[in-house]
Design a protein around this motif. Sequence first.
Motif, PDB file in Angstrom:
ATOM      1  N   LEU A  25      -5.469  -8.569   7.566  1.00 30.42           N
ATOM      2  CA  LEU A  25      -4.677  -8.330   8.782  1.00 30.42           C
ATOM      3  C   LEU A  25      -5.470  -8.740  10.024  1.00 30.42           C
ATOM      4  CD1 LEU A  25      -3.039  -4.870   7.957  1.00 30.42           C
ATOM      5  CD2 LEU A  25      -1.922  -7.117   8.026  1.00 30.42           C
TER       6      LEU A  25
ATOM      7  N   LYS B 197      -0.151  -2.893  12.620  1.00 25.84           N
ATOM      8  CA  LYS B 197      -0.107  -3.292  11.203  1.00 25.84           C
ATOM      9  C   LYS B 197      -1.086  -2.475  10.377  1.00 25.84           C
ATOM     10  CE  LYS B 197       1.096  -8.004  12.408  1.00 25.84           C
ATOM     11  NZ  LYS B 197       0.268  -9.105  12.923  1.00 25.84           N
TER      12      LYS B 197
ATOM     13  N   LYS C  51      -5.354 -12.364  10.419  1.00 30.08           N
ATOM     14  CA  LYS C  51      -4.038 -12.851  10.833  1.00 30.08           C
ATOM     15  C   LYS C  51      -3.852 -12.819  12.345  1.00 30.08           C
ATOM     16  CE  LYS C  51       0.307 -12.118   8.893  1.00 30.08           C
ATOM     17  NZ  LYS C  51       1.191 -11.199   8.132  1.00 30.08           N
TER      18      LYS C  51
END
Lengths: 563, 318, 377
Positions: free
Chosen positions: B270, B39, B273
């Motif tokens: 990110l 990501k 997450k």
Amino acid sequence: MRLKHLTARVFGNGGMIFAAVAPVLAVLVAFPLLFVILQAVFPDIARGIFANPFSRFVETLFDKHLFHWTLNTLMLGGSVVLVSALVAVPLGVLRGLFRIPFAGLWDVVFLVPFTIPPYIAALGWIMALQPRGYLEQITGINFGGFLFSFWGVVFVMTLNVFPVVYFAVSRMVASIGGRYLEAARVAGCPPMRSFWRITLPLTTPAIAASLLLVFAMAIEEFGTPAALAARSGFLVLVTGIEQRLSDYPIDLPGASLLSVILVLIAMVAFMVQNRIVSRRDFQTVSGKPGAMRPAELGAWRIPVVVFFAVIGFLSAAMPILSVVLTASTRTISGGLAADNFSTDNFAEIFANSGGAMEALGTSLLLGLGAALITGILGTMTAYVVVRQRTVSSRILDFLTLMPNTIPGVVVAVGLILAWNQPWLPITPYNTIGILVLAYCCLLLPYPVRYANAALRQVSVSLEDAARVAGAGGIKVFFRILMPLIFPSILAAMLLVFAVAARELVATILLAPIGTKTVALFIWRQFEQGSVGMGMAMSVMAIAITMTIPVAVAIWARKQGRLF
Amino acid sequence: MKSFKTVLLAGFACLALSGTAMAQSVTVYTAGPGSLIEKLAAGFKDESGIDVNVFQATTGKVMARLEAESSNPMADVVVSASWKTATSFAKKDMLLDYTSANAKNVPDFLKGPGYVAQGISALAIAWNPKSGTPKPEDWTDLTKPEYKDLITMPDPAQSGSAYELVAALTSQPDLGWKLFDGLAANKMIVPGANAQALNPVLQGAKAVVFGAVDYIGLAQAAKGESIEVVFPKSGTVIAPRPMMILKTSAHQDEAKKFIDYVLSDAGQALVAKTQLMPARSDVKADRPLIADLKILEVDPKTDRKAVLDHFAKTFGME
Amino acid sequence: MVSAENSTLQTGSPVIATGVSQRFGSNTVLKTIDLRVAPGEVVALLGPSGCGKTTLLRLLAGLSRPTTGSIHIGDQLVADARGGAFVPPERRSIGMVFQDYALWPHMTVAQNVGFPLEMQGIGRAERDSRIAEALGLVGLGHLADRQPGTLSGGQQQRVALARAIVSRPRLVLFDEPLSNLDRELRESLVVDIASLLRKLGMTAVYVTHDHGEAFAIADRVAILHSGNILQIDAPEQLVGNPSSPIVVDFLKLGLVLPAEVSNGDLVIRGGMHRLSPPAGLVNGSRTGDLFLPRSALVASGTGGGVASGNAISGTVVHSMFRGDGYAVQMRFDHDIALEMFSTTRLGEGTIHDLDISWDRAFWYPHEDVQTHPTHNS
């Protein structure tokens, strides 16, 4: 032309082949292994510094665990060899001599264990047999006690590697044929004794060669003993190597040095094998071809099929079943409850089909490439070894075995050290070529051992006849020898293909940036905690990998020969 | 035969060419997590147009590749799971001294000259609520007879954070090795690295992981696995994951931009997450953060080998 | 240097081996040997196993290299130990038939036979017609598409023969090609091979340990013993005038009796028996071997072993009916045995006197100086 004469004079018969094969092996095998040894001796070789030679020897060699771990390694290698022989030699002999119902199916089934990565197989067994594993969920019993013990490791490892022996023995026995056995029967020898006195000794080269491979694989394998027996305190040399490479600060010289010990152990095994084989050289493929006809099993049909089926179930079906179950349940903790089954994991693979398919394609290509190159190169090496019998050919022979005795991760380190040298004008490093090199280096032993055993049985007069008929060394090799030993080579190439298509340990370290292979894909799923998705990918990879052996088996059936 | 060799050489030549010279790119060696770097790479590419070439493996393998490549280094940025790699690389003067402007809100103990944390994980107890055992609250609970035969632990010889946990707990004056003697008496098993320790608990063969990596357990729980992550009252160790730029990097500008991006709001989101704690104290996450945990320190002078030997002896792993 | 690679020769080439020897380590397998084979000539190398005949054949084929000496095939120097020249077998334009046939089991009969042509780069169409021709010559035209494994031993050897001659090589080598076959097949094949070689005018060297085979096929026969050529001659010459007792013994031509000369008489060694040869046979030598060909021995009746100076007596060991008479195995002093022919059955254990026709006897003196055998005719 003059050069040709010169090489022929220097190397004798087969000199051309030697001259062709020796430099390739030097680049492919000797070059990286040299760096493993250099690394063991010179701790700073990675920086190109030859300082403080042997400075790490004392610390590594006087590790108090070393002796114990070496003993454990020998015990494990010996036990796996023994149990593999007990399982695979009877299977191979039966397959070679008799008309076995579903023979082609068994060959394909016994190839399956090779397509299952060992760490997946071990995990599959754990999930099936541990307390509250799938077996207990279904039947209420578990074999955790057995699985997580020394014999559990031997059991699982044997099921992973016995096909090496099975294929070698069945090909060899088939090529010898039943006529020697018949002769013994006529001479008044009862069937079982004929087997012990005739068939078994004649098959010795194949048995010895393939058991040597099994031994090398068993002492080098990390995943299975670590996953199954480490918890009961059974540690081996590879444990020590892996520990040196698993956390910072890593210890490359120590790992290399321990690998050299593994090589020395393998060298002893190699010499034992050579002694066994050199005393029994049988040329059973003479220039007097005879028709080959497998015998009927008669009343033994059922028990024999049951034997094949049980081994097939344990080695192929059982781990795959466990893998499939894991792949098709939503959560592991949910178990085999009806509401826990789902196709989510597979759906996710398809959702990411780009990456997954790319990985599959790369792996299949790598597998095919490695199989092709090692098949040709291995046969040529074996030819030099069998026909020349000089010291240099012996060295060549052992050289091809060495990578198989060193953990893949150390071979990978050697490859990086060798091929990332700044002075190299071109290098395959950081390209997919380094993976081809790595697989060829690691898997060359299969075709070499198989071809070696097969070539020993081919009468020299078949080659002489071709030379007199006007064929040069290379033509004799490709037109006469290759086809004659093709069943053995093909079996070895399929093994190489299956292993290369799923190799992880070296791949993880060597994969060029951005390259995806099946094993890497699966490993990343595990690493992210998606055991189910990793298993789903394994299932698909095994299925797709198996299409090639299945196609070969069907083709071979049409040709009327063993594959 | 000549032709065979020519083909081989030609093949290598092609491969060598195709592998070199990628304009506007940065090469990152990372110890994971894999989904995070994917990501981050995608987000960074969107933002800057720079390609990220990723090599991802375990810390050990990343270090092995770095070390083997040291005569001709390939990596620009290294992301490790072991803080010690950063401090020792810095000591060996291998790192580019760069402090990102975005590192302003990273606490001082999570950055140094040339390195800064990407995110932080902590060790915890991972417990399977379906196991029929009471929910453990602290490390010492696991020496109780209810957990006999039901505990696993990652091998400190293979996992740096597990080692730190052992080192930290055994240096507690009131605990010493007594805790681990109790665990040994309770037949705790040490089946390998983190994943091998967690798997038996998921399937129910065991009930609880002693020293599970928190973000992996949290991610499993989020997926619906029957697992609960418990941060022990008496405290635990954290494992900050350092990022650093190698001095040998040929793409230092791109590398700096990459570090900036990871520490940006988007990058840290990110990180959060993936259930890791963000390095920046001003970024929120849906999980307990450093401020919520009691953190145990490890004396840097601890003799690692002695601790590992003692541990191995305690659990019969010799 | 003449390259014969692409020319198909109508007649064979001469073969000249000069001073050829072969040693493996300290083991001398072939002592210094000279051999000349004329174009179109068939020479048989005959001798017991281990005599070096197969070694010589492999040197001619190029399957091994001589330790000393040189070999020419036609005008081409194919091996020269001193100069180092060596032409490998595939560039010698020869054919060879092996003892174990050496058919390649993975090829059909036609593919086996066509292989030498393929190696010469001959096109498909011509190849097919020449395969058919060669198979026709050995009488196997109908088996072209079979696998060699499905053929009988005799058929397999015919295929091997067709393969050896298909490219019309300048030299064909035979390595005991018939030793694996039964007698009847052997006898018919040997005739076939002989007439085929004559018809095609090929030079051939034929290794065998069976003198019947050698005599049937060869223009000249070379007798090899312990790495030496003892004698090389036409079969008639060999039988009529053997050069040494070893040749006699190997060809089983008659009785060889070691003897000492004493007062003009011959005392058979180890016995009391005295023979009285005509003056001039022993020619002044003191010891030697007396060779009595079968034709020099005529049965004179059952005697009590009362020997005269012109007869010896032997014991019948065995009589075997041979259709037109009896093959009789007789034993003389010192276990010397000889197979004789008789028109009547002779009882086992009976003792017979045999009269010696001295004009047919040979004397091989033992002197160090090599002297020629004397023969009193």
